[in-house]
Design a protein around this motif. Sequence first.
Motif, PDB file in Angstrom:
ATOM      1  N   LEU A   1       0.244  -1.111   0.350  1.00 36.22           N
ATOM      2  CA  LEU A   1      -0.484  -0.373  -0.211  1.00 36.22           C
ATOM      3  C   LEU A   1       0.878   1.198  -0.133  1.00 36.22           C
ATOM      4  O   LEU A   1       1.143   2.554  -0.620  1.00 36.22           O
ATOM      5  CB  LEU A   1      -0.936   0.174   1.185  1.00 36.22           C
ATOM      6  N   LYS A   2       1.952   1.139   0.923  1.00 31.72           N
ATOM      7  CA  LYS A   2       2.768   2.210   0.500  1.00 31.72           C
ATOM      8  C   LYS A   2       3.810   2.404  -0.594  1.00 31.72           C
ATOM      9  O   LYS A   2       4.171   4.141  -1.213  1.00 31.72           O
ATOM     10  CB  LYS A   2       3.698   1.977   1.891  1.00 31.72           C
ATOM     11  N   VAL A   3       3.954   1.542  -1.300  1.00 30.54           N
ATOM     12  CA  VAL A   3       4.870   1.238  -1.767  1.00 30.54           C
ATOM     13  C   VAL A   3       4.424   2.334  -3.104  1.00 30.54           C
ATOM     14  O   VAL A   3       4.916   2.773  -3.631  1.00 30.54           O
ATOM     15  CB  VAL A   3       5.502  -0.089  -2.096  1.00 30.54           C
ATOM     16  N   ASP A   4       2.993   1.836  -2.981  1.00 28.51           N
ATOM     17  CA  ASP A   4       2.226   2.041  -4.140  1.00 28.51           C
ATOM     18  C   ASP A   4       2.029   3.336  -4.518  1.00 28.51           C
ATOM     19  O   ASP A   4       1.977   4.420  -5.515  1.00 28.51           O
ATOM     20  CB  ASP A   4       0.504   1.565  -4.655  1.00 28.51           C
ATOM     21  N   LEU A   5       2.027   4.033  -3.244  1.00 24.23           N
ATOM     22  CA  LEU A   5       2.195   6.110  -2.912  1.00 24.23           C
ATOM     23  C   LEU A   5       2.706   6.947  -3.350  1.00 24.23           C
ATOM     24  O   LEU A   5       2.974   7.501  -3.695  1.00 24.23           O
ATOM     25  CB  LEU A   5       1.115   6.263  -1.462  1.00 24.23           C
ATOM     26  N   VAL A   6       4.251   6.463  -3.084  1.00 30.65           N
ATOM     27  CA  VAL A   6       5.288   6.224  -2.666  1.00 30.65           C
ATOM     28  C   VAL A   6       5.583   6.384  -4.523  1.00 30.65           C
ATOM     29  O   VAL A   6       6.076   7.345  -5.209  1.00 30.65           O
ATOM     30  CB  VAL A   6       6.293   5.406  -1.514  1.00 30.65           C
ATOM     31  N   CYS A   7       5.525   5.841  -5.585  1.00 33.15           N
ATOM     32  CA  CYS A   7       5.439   5.467  -6.622  1.00 33.15           C
ATOM     33  C   CYS A   7       4.282   6.291  -7.471  1.00 33.15           C
ATOM     34  O   CYS A   7       4.891   7.341  -8.142  1.00 33.15           O
ATOM     35  CB  CYS A   7       5.027   4.348  -6.949  1.00 33.15           C
ATOM     36  N   ASP A   8       3.531   6.291  -7.406  1.00 35.14           N
ATOM     37  CA  ASP A   8       3.145   8.061  -7.491  1.00 35.14           C
ATOM     38  C   ASP A   8       3.270   8.718  -7.212  1.00 35.14           C
ATOM     39  O   ASP A   8       3.411   9.732  -7.976  1.00 35.14           O
ATOM     40  CB  ASP A   8       1.477   6.857  -6.648  1.00 35.14           C
ATOM     41  N   HIS A   9       3.483   9.350  -6.037  1.00 33.56           N
ATOM     42  CA  HIS A   9       3.991  10.556  -5.614  1.00 33.56           C
ATOM     43  C   HIS A   9       5.532  10.495  -6.553  1.00 33.56           C
ATOM     44  O   HIS A   9       5.721  11.618  -6.767  1.00 33.56           O
ATOM     45  CB  HIS A   9       4.251  10.975  -4.396  1.00 33.56           C
ATOM     46  N   LEU A  10       6.332   9.630  -6.747  1.00 30.00           N
ATOM     47  CA  LEU A  10       7.539  10.182  -7.318  1.00 30.00           C
ATOM     48  C   LEU A  10       7.270  10.364  -8.839  1.00 30.00           C
ATOM     49  O   LEU A  10       7.642  11.594  -9.618  1.00 30.00           O
ATOM     50  CB  LEU A  10       8.768   8.766  -6.901  1.00 30.00           C
TER      51      LEU A  10
END
Length: 503
Positions: free
Chosen positions: A398-407
């Motif tokens: 869940l966190k990985v998806d959000l981090v990638c989206d933000h990057l």
Amino acid sequence: MSPAPADHVDVLIVGAGISGIGTAWYLQDRHPERTYAILEMRDASGGTWDLFRYPGIRSDSDLHTFGYAFKPWTSEDAIADADAILAYLRETAADAGIDQHIRYGRKVLAAEWDSTDARWTVTVEDTATGETTTMTAGWLFSAAGYYRYDRGYRPDFPGEEDFAGTIVHPQEWPEDLDYAGKRVVVIGSGATAVTLVPSMADDAEHVTMLQRSPSYVMPVPKQDPIANVMTRVLPDRLAYDLTRRRNIAQQRLVYRFCRAQPGMARWVIRRINAALLPDDFDVDTHFNPEYDPWDQRLCAVPDGDLFKAIRKGTASVVTDHIDTFTTDGIRLKSGEELPADIIVTATGLQLEVFGGIELTVDGTPIDVSQQVAFRGMMLSGVPNMAFAIGYTNSSWTLKVDLVCDHLMRILSHMDRRGDTIACPELPEGQDMALTPLLDFQAGYVKRSMHLLPRAGEGKEWQVASDYKVDVEVLRDGPVTSEGLRFSRAEAEPAAVLEGAATG
């Protein structure tokens, strides 16, 4: 700016596990014009799910949230074993052509940033030959997780050299280990131990879980009947999205309840445990921790398999301290002796930040433990570098998806402005109070907290443990802020960008 050398990529991803493959997918989807490579120190992809080979290894959260947001999990098992998860990851990589970008047997030793060229120069070791080479990248992304892949945490036990049987750590499980008909003692009480005990109990003569202190253990259904019904009547993507939203809400509700009402949560968990254990079982000694729920991660057992093994008599739990190993097993402080042919030291992980990469910025070595995490994905004073560290109280991905989206949004914002550098910077002239990066009391975290970056004040300088908070900051919040400075190479640093641009 000097021309890029032949072995140059726009984004260099370190690690071909669940985080690295996910990052590559987002990069291809949102920025197909950018070149990238994934460096993997091992000879296979999959990270954790290929490394660990011990019996019963599985997810400890549901795959509808542990899976990627962009790829539905369609298996009937919500709690899945390592083989199914590994197949899912490799299918994701193969379908998107990501596997063609992975370079195996490549360990990143060091990375040096040069602001003049806005470029990382990365020293890479060939793990087969020991030869080192260099390559360059505009961005560096650490998808290496936070623990050492070459060895786990393994304390020395008194008298272990006298033990006549086999001692094994789960992270180094021998392929030929035969435990059929053997007496097994598993030292530990965490997720690995509660997985091993019921998995080995079917074939071993008896399995004993030896713990110094208990953990919270909760049964969870291996299959999600509501999700499976929706999968049969709805398109895969819609069924997956609905199940994912429901499970995220459920995870948040359980966590918030445990933190707000720890006494009530403890009572509920104890009642559930007692109902699944033999009538004369000492629940308070073996399943009633001194700490509150979610001070450490709750251990999930699919369909209550640990409790079933205890009821069946093929497994047992002993709560005591080790006095010494003996020839035939373990003698405890209480004087009790546990006979054993095999001892499994499920004693935990050994943390390592960013795979042990030595970072240098414009000639100055970076002590990661002295930097502050920005938005839980970048470091103060370190340009063009991001990392993924998932949740400890929910599904990692869940966190990985959000981090990638933000990057991806950061990269888009830089493209529109023509910027080549993005660097988090602490507020000037302010003494920011610093705290540990993770508010988590697990032993493997506490042992290595001094190695981790720090957290600061304000949402952007803290690592959120709440998915909703991260959605507000990483998915819905602006890209620009006073804490993130954008500039261009070979130019005077641009003024701190302000405004409400969202990227």
